[in-house]
Scaffold this motif. Structure first.
Motif, PDB file in Angstrom:
ATOM      1  N   GLU A   1      40.966  66.697  47.708  1.00  0.00           N
ATOM      2  CA  GLU A   1      42.032  65.698  47.685  1.00  0.00           C
ATOM      3  C   GLU A   1      42.893  65.797  48.935  1.00  0.00           C
ATOM      4  O   GLU A   1      43.304  66.871  49.340  1.00  0.00           O
ATOM      5  CB  GLU A   1      42.894  65.846  46.439  1.00  0.00           C
TER       6      GLU A   1
ATOM      7  N   ALA B   1      46.259  63.948  50.930  1.00  0.00           N
ATOM      8  CA  ALA B   1      47.367  63.023  50.739  1.00  0.00           C
ATOM      9  C   ALA B   1      47.491  62.143  51.968  1.00  0.00           C
ATOM     10  O   ALA B   1      47.537  62.634  53.092  1.00  0.00           O
ATOM     11  CB  ALA B   1      48.665  63.793  50.516  1.00  0.00           C
TER      12      ALA B   1
ATOM     13  N   SER C   1      44.835  60.196  48.192  1.00  0.00           N
ATOM     14  CA  SER C   1      45.880  59.591  47.369  1.00  0.00           C
ATOM     15  C   SER C   1      46.890  58.971  48.313  1.00  0.00           C
ATOM     16  O   SER C   1      47.382  59.605  49.232  1.00  0.00           O
ATOM     17  CB  SER C   1      46.521  60.626  46.452  1.00  0.00           C
TER      18      SER C   1
ATOM     19  N   THR D   1      51.527  55.561  43.456  1.00  0.00           N
ATOM     20  CA  THR D   1      50.429  56.248  44.113  1.00  0.00           C
ATOM     21  C   THR D   1      49.137  55.516  43.805  1.00  0.00           C
ATOM     22  O   THR D   1      48.893  55.161  42.658  1.00  0.00           O
ATOM     23  CB  THR D   1      50.308  57.684  43.581  1.00  0.00           C
ATOM     24  N   THR D   2      48.334  55.264  44.817  1.00  0.00           N
ATOM     25  CA  THR D   2      47.015  54.673  44.578  1.00  0.00           C
ATOM     26  C   THR D   2      45.970  55.629  45.158  1.00  0.00           C
ATOM     27  O   THR D   2      46.319  56.570  45.885  1.00  0.00           O
ATOM     28  CB  THR D   2      46.886  53.298  45.248  1.00  0.00           C
ATOM     29  N   HIS D   3      44.725  55.390  44.815  1.00  0.00           N
ATOM     30  CA  HIS D   3      43.671  56.305  45.240  1.00  0.00           C
ATOM     31  C   HIS D   3      42.502  55.561  45.819  1.00  0.00           C
ATOM     32  O   HIS D   3      42.201  54.445  45.428  1.00  0.00           O
ATOM     33  CB  HIS D   3      43.151  57.117  44.053  1.00  0.00           C
TER      34      HIS D   3
ATOM     35  N   TRP E   1      38.368  56.756  47.036  1.00  0.00           N
ATOM     36  CA  TRP E   1      37.466  57.890  47.250  1.00  0.00           C
ATOM     37  C   TRP E   1      36.214  57.445  47.968  1.00  0.00           C
ATOM     38  O   TRP E   1      35.835  56.273  47.931  1.00  0.00           O
ATOM     39  CB  TRP E   1      37.119  58.582  45.936  1.00  0.00           C
TER      40      TRP E   1
ATOM     41  N   GLU F   1      49.962  60.715  37.512  1.00  0.00           N
ATOM     42  CA  GLU F   1      50.872  60.706  38.673  1.00  0.00           C
ATOM     43  C   GLU F   1      51.991  59.697  38.503  1.00  0.00           C
ATOM     44  O   GLU F   1      53.112  59.927  38.927  1.00  0.00           O
ATOM     45  CB  GLU F   1      50.077  60.372  39.932  1.00  0.00           C
TER      46      GLU F   1
ATOM     47  N   GLN G   1      54.961  63.531  47.656  1.00  0.00           N
ATOM     48  CA  GLN G   1      53.548  63.931  47.552  1.00  0.00           C
ATOM     49  C   GLN G   1      53.422  65.445  47.421  1.00  0.00           C
ATOM     50  O   GLN G   1      52.567  65.948  46.702  1.00  0.00           O
ATOM     51  CB  GLN G   1      52.771  63.431  48.763  1.00  0.00           C
TER      52      GLN G   1
ATOM     53  N   LYS H   1      41.491  63.542  39.649  1.00  0.00           N
ATOM     54  CA  LYS H   1      42.095  62.219  39.667  1.00  0.00           C
ATOM     55  C   LYS H   1      42.123  61.700  38.245  1.00  0.00           C
ATOM     56  O   LYS H   1      41.123  61.741  37.553  1.00  0.00           O
ATOM     57  CB  LYS H   1      41.280  61.263  40.535  1.00  0.00           C
TER      58      LYS H   1
ATOM     59  N   THR I   1      45.473  56.381  36.150  1.00  0.00           N
ATOM     60  CA  THR I   1      46.360  55.919  37.220  1.00  0.00           C
ATOM     61  C   THR I   1      46.009  54.510  37.649  1.00  0.00           C
ATOM     62  O   THR I   1      44.941  54.026  37.363  1.00  0.00           O
ATOM     63  CB  THR I   1      46.249  56.824  38.471  1.00  0.00           C
ATOM     64  N   GLN I   2      46.852  53.930  38.369  1.00  0.00           N
ATOM     65  CA  GLN I   2      46.779  52.559  38.896  1.00  0.00           C
ATOM     66  C   GLN I   2      47.158  51.562  37.837  1.00  0.00           C
ATOM     67  O   GLN I   2      46.462  51.411  36.858  1.00  0.00           O
ATOM     68  CB  GLN I   2      45.387  52.180  39.408  1.00  0.00           C
TER      69      GLN I   2
END
Ligand code: HEA
Ligand code: HEA
Ligand code: CUA
Ligand SMILES: [Cu+2]
Lengths: 548, 211, 319
Positions: free
Chosen positions: C101, C103, C136, C162-164, C166, C263, C298, C314, C318-319
């Motif tokens: 991960e 940031a 993230s 916070t968005t992700h 990958w 998160e 963060q 993760k 989230t989101q």
């Protein structure tokens, strides 16, 4: 040899002088007021585009500064969308033709119609003031919190301009809806209406129901900038994505405001020059309504990677594919209309065929965008830019040109030069593809939009695009010249130079002040080109002219 | 011609139907405007219900209720005007219209008093005025008051519009023939009822939420 | 062959190939349909041009079976494309386990990345090939968008959440990193390079970077400096929840609801503690809104997450 002397009963002869035009309530004259102002805005927006394309010919930002570039595309988008394309066909051709096509003396509310133009001009004044004061740098989308907290342009002024213009759109929409409902000639049932009227109806519905949402979001932006209310400001507990939802809830339906009228024009032109009834009339009529309704449900496809929930994304993608179906139906119907026709290729027909190609291509690119995994890659790249220019410029502007040429004899009582018309149509088509096809490649390569500078390996495609923009500019400047010339010197047009079936052709060119000497009664369906006496008659505008 | 205001219509009856229909379309449009803002409010309320409930308690319930009564009464006098116009009792119609707009003005005065009070208490996060708030979660309370001022002022603008139109209509009363008088009363009446209904939604949403 | 003219971006991630397959399939469909329609229209235009001797009698200008056929066919094709795109898209939601991960913080006009070991870089991102990397994303000011064309990934970085995103890079090399969301004056300069390296090179690169605090360690320092520990330490006099193992755990709230401590929940607990109150506690925690910048946020989140060692890296919610 003035127009007035020859045709005392023409709407053009009803008094000259600025006051006679600026205080007119005749829908045909209001259409001209719009036509002149919209043309000015088109060339202003086009000039911004040309500057952008010149800048983008090289990877470095050498012609204008980054701030200037950002203002160029923001103003280009704002002007082209709200001050040109949204009102384009409805406010000019629609205004002029709607009462003629349904056999009415005027729109239901003639004074409201004139008022809508003044409101438009007031809104334009704000927009132009913001241009002169130094421009806006938010993009046409006004995304928060950039627009509310960080933008250094004259955002409130421009937003106010767009807000005010929205009222003029709503006024036009109400006027059209009421006119179509209450003022149809005897015998003119819903399923005898020309498709152009159907599309005006669908467009007006979207105008009336979607524009207020834009108004609401712009009010909130202005309140946030001027009064510090934090609705979209995360630092004050607000939510920036909320703005995107509101904006696209308006703007996706608005893109259909920007294509439905074009579809209407093409549905008039293709049957006329094929001497065939429109194939699948009912399907084409109803699909316009389907587009207007489903168009309200797909706004989230602009936000696939914005951080909205992935499952919302899937839903919006699904609905976007559904909304593509009515357009598919239309494309097939238009193509089949040519079958068994007696086709001639006058300028309006050329434009209409080019529309067919470019709209279909742009629409199919829309399917790429609606396919989630692909949109993740091409979102906010030139692929999107190419998609919407194919539809809005290749589609709508081309249809606008088709309509302008088709009804020019009716508007002015004059014929334009057919040779120049065909040349201009072809130059536009070639220039258009040269400008915007390379942008699909650029987008797939990953070239982000709204970029003032870019990595050098993209330059090849940018050069093609910039070169195309120059050709395109020529293509658009030509009609300005030969149409302008025909206004004063063109040959006299007969009442019905194309032997078309619509009611608007049953009255003189240009029409008398209250449209018809005797009010018409309708006994036939639209596009009765296969009826006896119409179908096998060869037509030639020039022969008819000579006969006069 | 035949007594129509727009050349497009051939009879006053058709014109009246057109006017009426236009007003409905306009109201649909307005409903989308307020609908969008209500939606923003509801979304925010889902997120910050607690803060909003607390902030809502700082609004003056007595003044709000009083205003609701005023507007409902004005809707009543408006309906009266419509009825009287149908009976062609024009003088009485004018009085009912005057009463309606007077009630509207009263509403605005009360609203003004309420705004004044809120500004004094430091509850108006506008134009850089200081925001003083003693309850929990002042940040989102401020958000609430922002929305409160946005929504109520938008409503007030619509009310002002209505009053201006009624006044204008009365000023032009003598120049209009009976048919167009009636048409105008009906159209303005529709609009007035709509603006009242908006308030009837706004009042519970803003004042009564979680009381 | 291509004379140095690029036609397609490099395929350098595990998903690039499958996205391209869909893209080219759609391209083939478009080309086929386009060709068909063009030929059809041109054929009609020639055959039925005015004055040609073609047969024109018979047939009304509509045909219900034909209309139904093309409507149904379009629907069917549309649903296939939709399904294909959606399946590929939903992979975004489910990164493979055992991810690295990093940031990422967007601010006008640069990207700042911090590796878990505390290494910081600006407008550059070094990643190992063959390993899942989750970035993230947060934003300090306006909306930005993390875009690596060669990986076919893009994700907006939105202030206040916070968005992700990958990806698994599978080809060592240097790839463009862009900011795709218009963010103001220097939007087009906000980017640089993603360098994908063989794992051993990556380890060596990490080792050569100046040793700072790890993200979590930085967060722990903040946790003390900001006074969080004053309440949340076991020895504290204030009754506040113990934060050990909080991340990924269900939390009972005082309104009878239960939420997963993802998160979003942690962020809200710090910036807006009154919004969701843990059951059984007094709402005495002050808001830290305005006292932390996104970078510090963060670090705090990294620290809180490090207190739950085996939680999924993760959180799906989230989101
Ligand atoms: C007039 C304007 C107009 C029109 C009509 C459309 C029509 C469509 N648009 Fe477009 N669009 C825009 C203007 C328009 N768009 C603009 C301005 C933007 C960008 C805004 C911005 O960000 O600045 C945009 C962006 C945009 C996006 C977001 C891209 C992104 O930002 O990542 C998407 C995603 O789904 C999309 C999809 C579609 C679809 C599916 C249609 C469909 O309605 C198209 C339907 C047509 C066809 C499909 C072609 C004909 C059909 C056939 C030949 C038969 C075969 C068909 C099937 C098998 C289904 N558009
Ligand atoms: C709605 C209608 C519309 C129309 C008609 C056009 C027309 C054109 N557009 Fe536009 N465009 C948009 C709507 C439209 N655009 C929108 C909504 C955006 C997004 C904005 C944003 O990101 O916010 C956009 C963005 C956009 C971009 C992307 C910018 C970026 O992302 O960085 C580009 C780049 O090539 C471009 C080019 C063009 C070109 C070459 C034309 C040509 O078709 C123009 C043709 C017209 C002319 C060429 C006029 C000729 C006149 C002259 C030559 C006179 C010259 C006079 C002087 C110089 C005084 N447009
Ligand atoms: Cu950051 Cu664009
Ligand atoms: Cu859309």
């Amino acid at each position: 040899m003035s127009t007035e002397a020859l045709r005392p009963s023409s709407y053009l002869g009803e008094g000259a002088g600025p006051a006679a035009w600026l205080l007119t309530t005749d829908h045909k004259r209001v259409a001209w007021l719009y036509l002149v102002s919209l043309t000015a805005f088109f060339f202003l927006g086009g000039a911004f585009a040309v500057l952008m394309r010149v800048e983008l010919a090289t990877p470095a930002g050498d012609l204008v500064s980054d701030d200037t570039y950002n203002r160029l595309f923001s103003l280009h988008g704002i002007i082209m969308v709200w001050f040109f394309l949204v009102p384009s066909i409805p406010a000019t051709l629609g205004n002029f033709l709607l009462p003629l096509m349904i056999g009415a003396r005027d729109l239901a509310f003639p004074r409201l119609n004139l008022a809508s133009w003044y409101v438009f001009i007031l809104g334009s004044a704000f927009a132009l003031a913001s241009v002169l004061a130094g421009g806006v740098d938010t993009g046409w989308t006004f995304y928060t919190p950039l627009s509310t907290l960080y933008a250094n342009g004259f955002v409130s002024m421009a937003a106010l301009g767009v807000f005010i213009v929205g009222f003029s759109t709503i006024m036009t929409g109400i006027n059209f809806i009421v006119t179509i409902h209450t003022l149809r000639a005897p015998g003119l049932t819903w399923f005898r209406l020309p498709i152009f009227v159907w599309t005006m109806y669908a467009t007006a519905l979207v105008m009336v129901l979607a524009t207020p949402v834009l108004a609401a979001s712009l009010i909130l932006i202005v309140l946030e900038r001027l009064f510090g209310i934090g609705i979209f400001n995360p630092a004050l507990g607000g939510d920036p994505l909320l703005f995107q939802h509101l904006f696209w809830f308006y703007s996706h339906p608005a893109v259909y405001i920007m294509i439905l009228p074009g579809m209407g024009v093409v549905s008039e032109v293709l049957p006329c020059f094929s001497r065939r009834p429109l194939f699948g009339y009912k399907a084409v009529a109803l699909s316009s309504m389907a587009i207007a309704v489903f168009g309200f449900l797909v706004w989230g496809h602009h936000m696939f990677v914005s951080g909205q929930s992935a499952y919302a994304g899937v839903l919006f993608s699904f609905l976007s594919f559904c909304v593509a179906i009515p357009s598919a139906i239309k494309v097939f119907n238009w193509s089949l209309t040519l079958r068994k026709g007696e086709i001639t290729f006058e300028t309006p027909m050329l434009y209409a065929l080019f529309f067919l190609a470019l709209f279909t291509f742009g629409g199919l690119a829309g399917l790429f965008l609606a396919a989630l995994a692909i949109d993740v890659h091409v979102h906010d790249t030139y692929f999107v830019v190419a998609h919407f220019h194919y539809i809005m410029v290749g589609g709508m502007v081309t249809a606008y040109m088709a309509g302008l040429h088709f009804w020019w004899p009716k508007l002015t009582g004059r014929m334009y030069s057919e040779t120049w018309g065909r040349i201009a149509a072809t130059v536009t088509f070639l220039g258009f593809n040269l400008t915007f096809f390379p942008q699909f490649v650029l987008g797939f390569l990953g070239m982000p939009r709204r970029y003032h500078t870019y990595p050098p390996e993209f330059q090849f495609w940018h050069i093609l695009s910039s070169a195309g923009a120059v050709v395109l500019a020529v293509g658009y400047l030509m009609p300005l010249l030969y149409l302008g010339w025909s206004l004063f010197r063109g040959a006299r047009a007969p009442a019905n130079p194309w032997r078309a079936t619509g009611l608007e052709w049953q009255t003189a060119s240009p029409p008398p002040p209250h449209n018809f000497e005797t009010m018409p009664v309708v006994t036939r369906p639209a596009y009765a080109y296969d009826m006896k006496g119409l179908k096998h008659e060869r037509f030639s505008p020039h022969r008819e002219e000579a006969a006069q | 011609m035949s007594g129509t205001e727009s050349v497009a219509f051939d009879t006053p009856q058709r014109e009246r139907r057109g006017d009426n229909f236009a007003m409905w379309v306009f109201i649909a449009s307005e409903a989308m405007l307020f609908g969008a803002i209500f939606l923003v409010f509801l979304v925010a309320h889902i997120d910050f219900g607690r803060a909003f409930a607390g902030a809502s308690k700082h609004l003056s319930l007595p003044l709000g209720t009083f205003n609701t009564v005023l507007l409902i009464t004005s809707s009543f006098t408006m309906a009266l005007a419509h009825m009287l116009a149908l009976q062609r009792r024009w003088r009485a119609t004018v009085w009912a219209l005057l009463a309606t707009s007077a009630l509207g003005v009263c509403f605005l005065v009360v609203k003004g008093i309420e705004y004044g009070k809120e500004i004094q208490e430091g509850l108006a996060p506008l134009l850089g005025l200081p925001f003083r708030y003693s309850g929990p979660d002042p940040v989102h309370a401020e958000f609430f008051f922002g929305l409160y001022f946005a929504m109520t002022s938008l409503h007030a603008l619509h009310l002002i519009g209505g009053i201006v139109v009624i006044t204008g209509m009365i000023a032009l009363w003598r120049t209009a023939n009976p048919a167009s008088r009636l048409g105008r009363v009906v159209a303005v009446g529709l609009y007035w009822h709509f603006v009242d209904i908006i308030w009837v939604f706004m009042f519970p949403v803003l004042y009564l939420i979680n009381r | 062959m291509s004379f140095g003219i690029p036609f397609a971006p490099p395929e350098a991630s595990s998903i690039a190939g499958s996205v391209d397959t869909l893209f080219y399939a759609l391209l083939a469909f478009t080309a086929a349909l386009g060709t068909f329609l063009t030929i059809l229209v041109v054929f009609y235009a020639i055959k039925y041009r005015a004055g040609s001797g073609a047969e024109r009698t018979g047939e009304r200008a509509r045909s219900l079976p034909l209309e139904v056929t093309w409507t149904a066919a379009s629907l069917l094709i549309a649903f296939v494309i939709f399904g294909w795109g959606a399946v590929l898209f939903l992979r975004r939601e489910h990164p493979p386990m055992d991810a690295l991960e990093i940031a990422g913080l967007g601010k006008q006009w640069m990207w700042e990345f911090r590796h878990s070991g505390g290494q910081r870089e600006i407008n550059e991102l070094h990643v190992p090939v063959g390993k899942t990397v989750i970035v993230s994303l947060a934003s300090q000011d306006v909306i930005h968008s993390f875009f690596v064309p060669a990986f076919r990934v893009k994700q907006d970085a939105v202030p206040g959440r916070t968005t992700h995103v990958w990806f698994i890079a599978d080809e060592p090399g240097q790839y463009h990193l862009f900011c795709a969301q218009y963010c103001g004056t220097q939007h087009s300069e906000m980017g640089g390079w993603v360098t994908a390296m063989r794992p051993e090179d990556y380890a060596a690169w990490l080792g050569n970077q100046g040793k700072g605090d790890t993200l979590a360690a930085g967060g722990e320092k903040l946790f003390r400096a900001l006074g969080c520990s004053g309440c949340h330490e076991k020895s504290s006099k204030v009754r506040a929840p113990d934060l050990a193992g909080i991340f990924g755990r269900p939390v009972a709230l005082d309104n009878q609801q239960t939420v997963i401590a993802d998160e979003r929940y942690l962020r809200d607990s710090i910036l807006d503690p009154k919004k969701e109150i843990a059951a059984g506690y007094d709402p005495v925690m002050p808001s830290f809104d305005g006292l932390l910048d996104e970078g510090e946020m963060q670090m705090l989140l990294a620290y809180l997450k490090s207190l739950s060692p085996q939680a999924p890296t993760k959180n799906e919610a989230t989101q």
